[in-house]
Design a protein around this motif. Structure first.
Motif, PDB file in Angstrom:
ATOM      1  N   ALA A   1       0.814  -1.216   0.000  1.00 41.39           N
ATOM      2  CA  ALA A   1       0.000   0.000   0.000  1.00 41.39           C
ATOM      3  C   ALA A   1       0.847   1.265   0.000  1.00 41.39           C
ATOM      4  O   ALA A   1       0.460   2.264  -0.580  1.00 41.39           O
ATOM      5  N   ALA A   2       2.012   1.205   0.648  1.00 42.92           N
ATOM      6  CA  ALA A   2       2.880   2.391   0.671  1.00 42.92           C
ATOM      7  C   ALA A   2       3.733   2.380  -0.584  1.00 42.92           C
ATOM      8  O   ALA A   2       4.540   1.482  -0.785  1.00 42.92           O
ATOM      9  N   VAL A   3       3.536   3.375  -1.471  1.00 42.34           N
ATOM     10  CA  VAL A   3       4.251   3.352  -2.744  1.00 42.34           C
ATOM     11  C   VAL A   3       5.529   4.181  -2.704  1.00 42.34           C
ATOM     12  O   VAL A   3       6.410   3.984  -3.526  1.00 42.34           O
TER      13      VAL A   3
ATOM     14  N   THR B   1     -10.876   9.183  -3.468  1.00 40.12           N
ATOM     15  CA  THR B   1      -9.450   9.423  -3.326  1.00 40.12           C
ATOM     16  C   THR B   1      -8.776   8.072  -3.301  1.00 40.12           C
ATOM     17  O   THR B   1      -9.096   7.241  -2.463  1.00 40.12           O
ATOM     18  N   LYS B   2      -7.874   7.855  -4.249  1.00 38.08           N
ATOM     19  CA  LYS B   2      -7.190   6.553  -4.245  1.00 38.08           C
ATOM     20  C   LYS B   2      -5.803   6.654  -3.645  1.00 38.08           C
ATOM     21  O   LYS B   2      -5.244   5.674  -3.206  1.00 38.08           O
ATOM     22  N   ARG B   3      -5.259   7.869  -3.681  1.00 38.08           N
ATOM     23  CA  ARG B   3      -3.915   8.058  -3.135  1.00 38.08           C
ATOM     24  C   ARG B   3      -3.956   9.125  -2.057  1.00 38.08           C
ATOM     25  O   ARG B   3      -4.707  10.095  -2.173  1.00 38.08           O
ATOM     26  N   PHE B   4      -3.157   8.942  -1.046  1.00 38.08           N
ATOM     27  CA  PHE B   4      -3.034   9.977  -0.032  1.00 38.08           C
ATOM     28  C   PHE B   4      -1.638   9.891   0.566  1.00 38.08           C
ATOM     29  O   PHE B   4      -0.920   8.914   0.352  1.00 38.08           O
ATOM     30  N   SER B   5      -1.264  10.947   1.306  1.00 39.53           N
ATOM     31  CA  SER B   5       0.044  10.938   1.944  1.00 39.53           C
ATOM     32  C   SER B   5      -0.112  11.193   3.434  1.00 39.53           C
ATOM     33  O   SER B   5      -1.070  11.839   3.868  1.00 39.53           O
ATOM     34  N   THR B   6       0.834  10.657   4.190  1.00 43.68           N
ATOM     35  CA  THR B   6       0.814  10.834   5.642  1.00 43.68           C
ATOM     36  C   THR B   6       2.179  11.348   6.079  1.00 43.68           C
ATOM     37  O   THR B   6       3.196  11.044   5.453  1.00 43.68           O
ATOM     38  N   SER B   7       2.191  12.128   7.154  1.00 40.97           N
ATOM     39  CA  SER B   7       3.470  12.532   7.741  1.00 40.97           C
ATOM     40  C   SER B   7       3.341  12.455   9.248  1.00 40.97           C
ATOM     41  O   SER B   7       2.234  12.439   9.786  1.00 40.97           O
ATOM     42  N   GLY B   8       4.481  12.386   9.912  1.00 42.11           N
ATOM     43  CA  GLY B   8       4.406  12.220  11.356  1.00 42.11           C
ATOM     44  C   GLY B   8       5.675  12.627  12.068  1.00 42.11           C
ATOM     45  O   GLY B   8       6.575  13.247  11.487  1.00 42.11           O
ATOM     46  N   LEU B   9       5.740  12.242  13.330  1.00 42.26           N
ATOM     47  CA  LEU B   9       6.842  12.638  14.194  1.00 42.26           C
ATOM     48  C   LEU B   9       8.151  11.946  13.816  1.00 42.26           C
ATOM     49  O   LEU B   9       9.198  12.280  14.360  1.00 42.26           O
ATOM     50  N   ASP B  10       8.102  10.970  12.923  1.00 42.95           N
ATOM     51  CA  ASP B  10       9.331  10.311  12.492  1.00 42.95           C
ATOM     52  C   ASP B  10       9.978  11.037  11.302  1.00 42.95           C
ATOM     53  O   ASP B  10      10.997  10.587  10.790  1.00 42.95           O
ATOM     54  N   GLY B  11       9.370  12.128  10.859  1.00 41.65           N
ATOM     55  CA  GLY B  11       9.970  12.929   9.794  1.00 41.65           C
ATOM     56  C   GLY B  11       9.786  12.374   8.398  1.00 41.65           C
ATOM     57  O   GLY B  11      10.446  12.812   7.462  1.00 41.65           O
TER      58      GLY B  11
ATOM     59  N   VAL C   1       7.436  11.446   4.968  1.00 42.19           N
ATOM     60  CA  VAL C   1       6.200  11.627   4.213  1.00 42.19           C
ATOM     61  C   VAL C   1       6.020  10.346   3.410  1.00 42.19           C
ATOM     62  O   VAL C   1       6.910   9.949   2.667  1.00 42.19           O
ATOM     63  N   VAL C   2       4.902   9.683   3.615  1.00 37.01           N
ATOM     64  CA  VAL C   2       4.649   8.403   2.956  1.00 37.01           C
ATOM     65  C   VAL C   2       3.445   8.550   2.036  1.00 37.01           C
ATOM     66  O   VAL C   2       2.431   9.129   2.425  1.00 37.01           O
ATOM     67  N   ILE C   3       3.577   8.052   0.817  1.00 33.00           N
ATOM     68  CA  ILE C   3       2.465   8.075  -0.139  1.00 33.00           C
ATOM     69  C   ILE C   3       1.863   6.677  -0.197  1.00 33.00           C
ATOM     70  O   ILE C   3       2.592   5.679  -0.307  1.00 33.00           O
ATOM     71  N   TRP C   4       0.552   6.634  -0.080  1.00 25.27           N
ATOM     72  CA  TRP C   4      -0.165   5.348  -0.060  1.00 25.27           C
ATOM     73  C   TRP C   4      -1.080   5.266  -1.263  1.00 25.27           C
ATOM     74  O   TRP C   4      -1.648   6.267  -1.682  1.00 25.27           O
TER      75      TRP C   4
END
Lengths: 135, 377
Positions: free
Chosen positions: B2-4, B350-360, B362-365
């Motif tokens: 899922a994470a591309v 929405t088929k794609r989205f991105s997440t970011s967090g405290l680990d620095g 940015v992940v695209i799913w």
């Protein structure tokens, strides 16, 4: 008006205490029939988290404690305890741990471990985060 | 999988946003700056640094049509950035706050933006042509605590907010001269600016991350007690569903379709929630590699990890670059995810989205070809 409300609350508390006494008798008879899980379910059912009355909370804790300590087979208990009881059981486990009483804490920790496996950390968070509906 | 794509941009990211064509990403690396990266020859290069704020930037939103960036910060100010040639030119927006600004979002028509703050207020900002100035109008005395998240209804008028008083509220933000009569729906036609449409009192602890479904019929928000709330018929008699889950609490949510929501938070792994044919919402599965099934060893390791931290075996000694993705528990993010942004919209889905967090990171799913998930898209 305030006096009337207080009276209603007190009256309500009496009614709850009476219900808990009734529950207590039912639990004793269930325990005699060797049905500890049924007893625990009965104890957890209709517990009065919404009331502010500490007497009611303590009375119900005594009943839950009685049923909790009668549980011998923790895995067996969970095979017949429905998930809807998990959150309220977790709250009572923390109440048990807060007593500092050795046998109570031992029992609560044993159940806590198994409950966390089943209900997850979310269950712990729900019981800790809820400062309104305390048991 | 899922994470591309996984990009390690910083030590910690407070929030991120994408340019309209998604060739650039803006994020705050947990300081007073906003960094803009661009994909140049298969490599992400830093192309701009927006420096104007004095304190941590808490919210960034990049408008899709007008290509403007709005940022808010703990310094209680907001800037609207316009690209002029190669430069990003800031315009100060005085929010009139006495506490930190916490979140920001452009309205769907991009003529207003909303800012949630620690001053228990929400600012609705709009551009005044004659004065060449962004004006901030406040919704005061409605929240009992900090406003953690804001979400615009597709009709450009209704705004949902969550607050650390545990409540989710919906307001009308109708501003004369900015909004026109026809842009109002029948349900909100009589409400003035700042009027509270509904207050949802479902959570007993802090509420975070609110979003509307694409049609605006359903509202979702999360509580800090590992609960997610879904609300239909937002109005005088709302229909609410509370869904408890077995994992750590969520921080933000995103509707990918009318019937599916992605939740992100302290479990470091996006969670999929979906509604069945009768409209009952439930947890479906994790999007990352880890299986949804329970195992006692998982909690064992989490507890021992916590004890390890207590005894000073801190993870901070490790350089972030050396940490392989998906090493910790086999998930992509290694710390709390606090931001989720949609990418490449195809109609209402929405088929794609991105997440970011405290680990620095940015992940695209990508939700394409995900088992179970595709049934709900």
């Amino acid at each position: 008006m305030a006096g009337v409300e207080k009276f209603v609350e007190a009256d309500n508390a009496e009614a709850i205490i009476t219900r808990i006494e009734h529950k207590s008798r039912k639990i004793e008879s269930l325990l005699k029939q060797n049905k500890p899980v049924e007893a625990l379910k009965t104890a957890l059912e209709g517990s009065p988290p919404m009331t502010r009355d500490e007497r009611c909370k303590s009375a119900n804790w005594i009943v839950v404690h009685r049923a909790l300590m009668a549980i011998k087979d923790v895995d067996g208990m969970f095979s017949s305890l429905d998930p809807e009881y998990y959150d309220i059981l977790m709250k009572y486990l923390y109440r048990g741990l807060s007593t500092g009483d050795r046998p109570t804490c031992d029992q609560c920790l044993r159940i806590h471990e198994k409950l966390t496996e089943r209900a997850g950390l979310g269950c712990i968070l729900r019981s800790l985060a809820d400062t309104v509906n305390t048991v | 999988m899922a994470a591309v794509a996984v990009h390690q941009f910083a030590q910690c990211i407070t929030c991120h946003a994408w340019s309209p064509d998604q060739s650039m990403v803006a994020f705050c690396p947990n300081n007073n700056e906003v960094h803009i990266y661009k994909l140049l020859e298969d490599k992400w290069e830093k192309v701009h640094v927006l420096q104007k704020h004095d304190q941590i930037v808490t919210g960034i939103d990049w408008s899709g049509r007008s290509n403007r960036i709005v940022t808010v910060s703990h310094d209680r100010n907001s800037y609207v950035w316009n690209q002029e040639g190669a430069e990003w030119v800031p315009t100060l927006v005085i929010l009139r706050l006495n506490r930190a600004a916490l979140c920001v979002q452009w309205s769907p028509r991009e003529n207003k933006f909303a800012v949630g703050s620690g001053a228990k207020t929400v600012c609705i900002c709009y551009y005044e042509q004659e004065n060449n100035w962004w004006v901030s109008k406040l919704i005061r005395k409605k929240h009992d605590s900090s406003v953690t998240s804001v979400a615009w209804h597709p009709n450009n008028i209704l705004l949902a907010t969550t607050s650390t008083d545990g409540k989710c509220r919906v307001f009308s933000t109708f501003i004369k001269g900015v909004d026109t009569r026809e842009s109002k729906t029948s349900s909100s036609s009589d409400s003035k600016f700042g009027e509270q449409i509904v207050q949802l009192d479902l959570s007993f602890s802090w509420a975070f991350g609110v979003k509307w479904s694409p049609s605006g019929n359903t509202l979702a928000y999360v509580g800090h007690n590992s609960m997610i709330y879904f609300v239909d018929d937002v109005g005088p008699s709302p229909l609410a569903q509370n869904v408890a889950f077995r994992n750590l609490p969520l921080r933000d949510v995103l509707f990918v379709s009318e019937k599916m929501v992605i939740g992100v938070g302290f479990d470091c792994n996006p969670m999929v929630f979906a509604a069945d044919d009768s409209g009952i919402w439930s947890f479906i599965r994790f999007l990352g590699e880890r299986k949804a099934s329970s195992s006692s060893s998982k909690y064992g390791s989490q507890f021992s990890e916590a004890f390890g931290k207590l005894y000073g075996q801190s993870k901070h000694g490790l350089s972030n670059d050396t940490v392989e993705p998906s090493r910790a528990h086999g998930v992509v993010h290694e710390n709390c995810i606090n931001c989720i942004v949609p990418l490449r919209k195809e109609g209402p889905r929405t088929k794609r989205f991105s997440t970011s967090g405290l680990d620095g990171k940015v992940v695209i799913w990508d939700l394409e070809n995900q088992e179970v998930v595709s049934d709900y898209l």
